[in-house]
Write a protein that holds these residues in place. Sequence first.
Motif, mmCIF file in Angstrom:
data_model
loop_
_atom_site.group_PDB
_atom_site.id
_atom_site.type_symbol
_atom_site.label_atom_id
_atom_site.label_comp_id
_atom_site.label_asym_id
_atom_site.label_seq_id
_atom_site.Cartn_x
_atom_site.Cartn_y
_atom_site.Cartn_z
ATOM 1 N N LEU A 151 0.826 -1.207 0.000
ATOM 2 C CA LEU A 151 0.000 0.000 0.000
ATOM 3 C C LEU A 151 0.860 1.257 0.000
ATOM 4 O O LEU A 151 0.541 2.241 -0.668
ATOM 5 C CB LEU A 151 -0.930 0.005 1.212
ATOM 6 N N TYR A 168 2.210 1.698 -3.409
ATOM 7 C CA TYR A 168 1.166 2.133 -4.334
ATOM 8 C C TYR A 168 0.898 3.633 -4.209
ATOM 9 O O TYR A 168 0.819 4.352 -5.212
ATOM 10 C CB TYR A 168 -0.135 1.358 -4.064
ATOM 11 N N ARG A 220 -8.725 0.252 -6.804
ATOM 12 C CA ARG A 220 -9.486 -0.361 -5.718
ATOM 13 C C ARG A 220 -8.689 -0.343 -4.420
ATOM 14 O O ARG A 220 -9.241 -0.074 -3.345
ATOM 15 C CB ARG A 220 -9.850 -1.814 -6.106
ATOM 16 N N GLN A 221 -7.386 -0.603 -4.488
ATOM 17 C CA GLN A 221 -6.536 -0.565 -3.291
ATOM 18 C C GLN A 221 -6.529 0.840 -2.680
ATOM 19 O O GLN A 221 -6.608 1.006 -1.460
ATOM 20 C CB GLN A 221 -5.109 -0.987 -3.653
ATOM 21 N N ASP A 259 -9.952 1.553 -1.073
ATOM 22 C CA ASP A 259 -10.104 0.846 0.198
ATOM 23 C C ASP A 259 -9.301 1.537 1.299
ATOM 24 O O ASP A 259 -9.780 1.658 2.445
ATOM 25 C CB ASP A 259 -9.626 -0.604 0.050
#
Length: 328
Positions: free
Chosen positions: A38, A41, A67-68, A71
Amino acid sequence: MRKKQVRAKPPPRAAAPASRVLDRPKATPRSRLRPPRLLTYVDAVARCGSIRKAADDLNIASSALNRQILDLEADLGALLFERLPRGVRVTSAGEAFLVYARLVISELKAVESRIEQLRGLVRGQVSVAAAESVAGELLPSAITQFQKTHPYVRFHVRIGAPGELVDALVADQVDLILTHDAPRKKDVAIVAVARQALCAMVVPDHPLASRDELRLRDCLTFPLALADTTLAGRGLIEQVLALASFDLDPRLVSNSVEAMKAFARLNRGVCFQFRNPGKALIPPGDMIALPLVDPPLLQARLLLATRGSRVLPVAAAAFVEQLKSVFA
């Protein structure tokens, strides 16, 4: 007759539990510590300014990356990126999260380097941001010399304008910078300084080539290529012009040293570049550097800087020490 006593065979030794076998560490000398996905990203999206471009760099689907991020934003209860028609922009919450993410990534690299050092190896990657003036000779030479004793170290070099170099350093995108413009941010530490004259560059048979030194006004009668305002050399030249009774009329203005050199070669003109003081052939040997002696230009310097509060990975710290000796 006495019966022969037969000794019972001992029961076969039970095999070691699978968990014990699996728990045994394997030697993986080429493995690398990876930061949490994460964090990687978010850093990639911020650097690229686009989820699609970041996904391409990370080699994952853009929908999966989006999407990550969504979320994570839901978990945090705040938007990290403002969605724009063409890309994304980091929000205030995103800036706060990026500080944390990049600190974790940076510190993980430092831990990895320290562990490698304990194993008797110096590995890793050194990231450098530098002015274009050092890209042709000084920096490649220093890297080549360093890799003779540290062959496992890899380098990533980016070339940019002074402001871009400092921004990359403060964001921990690079380990060190080489710049001609003194950084004006508090968290930047200058660790070495070398004199590096701003020189007029001409072809070997140019009318000025026989001179040992020049003033800026000596170049007026020739076609001039001049750096734009993003490069440090232009700022020094403007200081001379502010005190002079003449002005420059460049035929070419550019932020590319190579473009200016090519123009000067083709037009038997003059361009300007930071070099070591003195007359010297410029690789690959088709131009000569003549130091300019106008007072403001004599103050030209090359600065080696790191982020002050950061502990560098071992490989980067070792390369900084080598550069300091080169500067000396």
